[in-house]
Design a protein around this motif. Structure first.
Motif, PDB file in Angstrom:
ATOM      1  N   THR A  78      49.400  51.141   8.647  1.00  0.00           N
ATOM      2  CA  THR A  78      50.789  50.926   9.067  1.00  0.00           C
ATOM      3  C   THR A  78      51.812  51.641   8.180  1.00  0.00           C
ATOM      4  OG1 THR A  78      50.824  48.883   7.754  1.00  0.00           O
ATOM      5  CG2 THR A  78      50.255  48.678  10.084  1.00  0.00           C
ATOM      6  N   LYS A 114      62.523  58.495  18.026  1.00  0.00           N
ATOM      7  CA  LYS A 114      61.101  58.256  17.779  1.00  0.00           C
ATOM      8  C   LYS A 114      60.901  57.038  16.891  1.00  0.00           C
ATOM      9  CE  LYS A 114      56.915  60.546  16.067  1.00  0.00           C
ATOM     10  NZ  LYS A 114      56.372  61.787  15.451  1.00  0.00           N
ATOM     11  N   GLY A 157      59.077  53.553  17.775  1.00  0.00           N
ATOM     12  CA  GLY A 157      58.012  53.042  16.924  1.00  0.00           C
ATOM     13  C   GLY A 157      58.196  51.570  16.600  1.00  0.00           C
ATOM     14  N   ARG A 166      54.946  53.492   9.717  1.00  0.00           N
ATOM     15  CA  ARG A 166      55.943  52.802  10.528  1.00  0.00           C
ATOM     16  C   ARG A 166      57.358  53.076  10.004  1.00  0.00           C
ATOM     17  NH1 ARG A 166      52.776  47.087  11.947  1.00  0.00           N
ATOM     18  NH2 ARG A 166      51.376  48.048  13.499  1.00  0.00           N
ATOM     19  N   CYS A 224      58.328  43.872  12.721  1.00  0.00           N
ATOM     20  CA  CYS A 224      58.336  44.967  11.748  1.00  0.00           C
ATOM     21  C   CYS A 224      59.227  44.640  10.550  1.00  0.00           C
ATOM     22  CB  CYS A 224      58.818  46.262  12.406  1.00  0.00           C
ATOM     23  SG  CYS A 224      57.585  47.060  13.472  1.00  0.00           S
ATOM     24  N   LYS A 260      56.812  49.396  19.405  1.00  0.00           N
ATOM     25  CA  LYS A 260      55.362  49.551  19.602  1.00  0.00           C
ATOM     26  C   LYS A 260      55.007  49.707  21.092  1.00  0.00           C
ATOM     27  CE  LYS A 260      54.601  46.566  15.572  1.00  0.00           C
ATOM     28  NZ  LYS A 260      54.018  45.302  15.059  1.00  0.00           N
TER      29      LYS A 260
END
Length: 308
Positions: free
Chosen positions: A88, A21, A25, A91, A75, A28
């Motif tokens: 955010t 997961k 992430g 994240r 990121c 995106k």
């Protein structure tokens, strides 16, 4: 006697599902979905029909890897910003689910993989364009434009326009004028889409020190710019008419009129000092792009008459 050293806080063992997961992430997926939606119609128009399903799959896989690479590297570069923005804070790098080092390696591996995959399954031009997009997004937009200029999303948004060009190149091995027109549609669509979101999260961007237009300009200036770019976008969609048929034209005009109405309503409400509901325009902008792309895809698949 051997000393027992506690593991650093935030570095506990992660379950496979949690790690999966987290890495999802980083790339995106929702952003990638939007980008790939624009690539498929470009491929259909380039083919003047329905291209090989294998070729479509190859471009989508390579495009996903390239976009995932750019997003993961983004990121890493923006970890400090993400930490102070409410939007955010969940994240992976902020929550320390994935380390910055691992995210960097992951992003670079995806970038290299996208180049190799696209070169092997499509052509060298598509592969080079994919890598150029990654480099532009990370080195130009993320590291230079985003934190230094109010025009960050205008010029930086060019990276989000590249899937249509990559899709076209994947089919033809060239870049022709309809691909550039489609590039322009997404280019002019990006400011209204992003600025309407930034109007909602203005405090977030201000706290992070990102000079988005709603942070440095009065709301009336922002809404006026949104209207201007919306008009440019709608007019630009009509440049594609000579390469398409009546189906695309009808939906482009109808959807464009809808977008214009909402953009003008936002501007009028802002001018009067009334609640402007920018998120309504933001969500509608996604629907608009979907409508235009689906209409173009269907029009191209049906091989309706074209001029060029």
């Amino acid at each position: 006697m051997t000393a027992v050293v506690d593991a650093p806080r935030g570095r506990r063992a992660r379950r496979p599902g949690e790690l999966l997961k987290a890495y999802l992430g980083l790339i995106k997926p929702r952003v990638i979905e939007l980008l790939l939606v624009t690539a498929i119609p470009a491929m259909l128009l380039a083919e003047r029909g329905i291209p090989s399903p294998w070729l479509v799959l190859a471009v989508l896989v390579g495009g996903t890897m390239a976009a995932g690479s750019a997003n993961a590297l983004n990121c890493v570069a923006d970890a400090d910003i993400d930490q102070v923005m409410k939007r955010t804070r969940a994240r992976p790098l902020v929550r320390h689910t994935v380390s910055n080092r691992h995210a960097l390696v992951f992003g670079l591996a995806l970038g290299v993989g996208s180049f190799g995959w696209l070169w092997a399954t499509t052509n060298l031009l598509a592969a080079v364009l994919a890598v150029a997009t990654i480099l532009f997004y990370v080195l130009i937009y993320t590291l230079v434009l985003k934190r230094r200029t109010v025009q960050n999303i205008v010029w930086g948004g060019a990276a989000g326009c590249m899937p249509v060009v990559i899709g076209w190149a994947g089919v033809t091995g060239t870049v022709e004028w309809p691909a550039l027109v489609m590039f322009g549609i997404v280019f002019f669509w990006t400011p209204p889409h992003t600025w309407s979101l930034a109007m909602k999260y203005k405090d977030d961007y201000e706290r992070a020190g990102v000079p988005m237009l709603p942070v440095v300009a009065q709301p009336i200036v922002v809404s006026r710019q949104i209207v201007a770019y919306t008009w440019l976008m709608v007019v630009w969609t009509l440049l594609l008419v000579p390469a398409t048929g009546w189906l695309y034209t009808a939906f482009a005009v109808a959807a464009g009129a809808w977008f214009l109405v909402l953009a003008h309503r936002l501007h009028v409400a802002t001018k009067r000092g009334e609640p402007s509901k920018p998120m309504k325009l933001f969500h509608m902008s996604n629907t608009y792009l979907m409508i235009v792309c689906v209409a173009l895809a269907v029009d191209s698949a049906l091989s309706l008459p074209t001029v060029f």
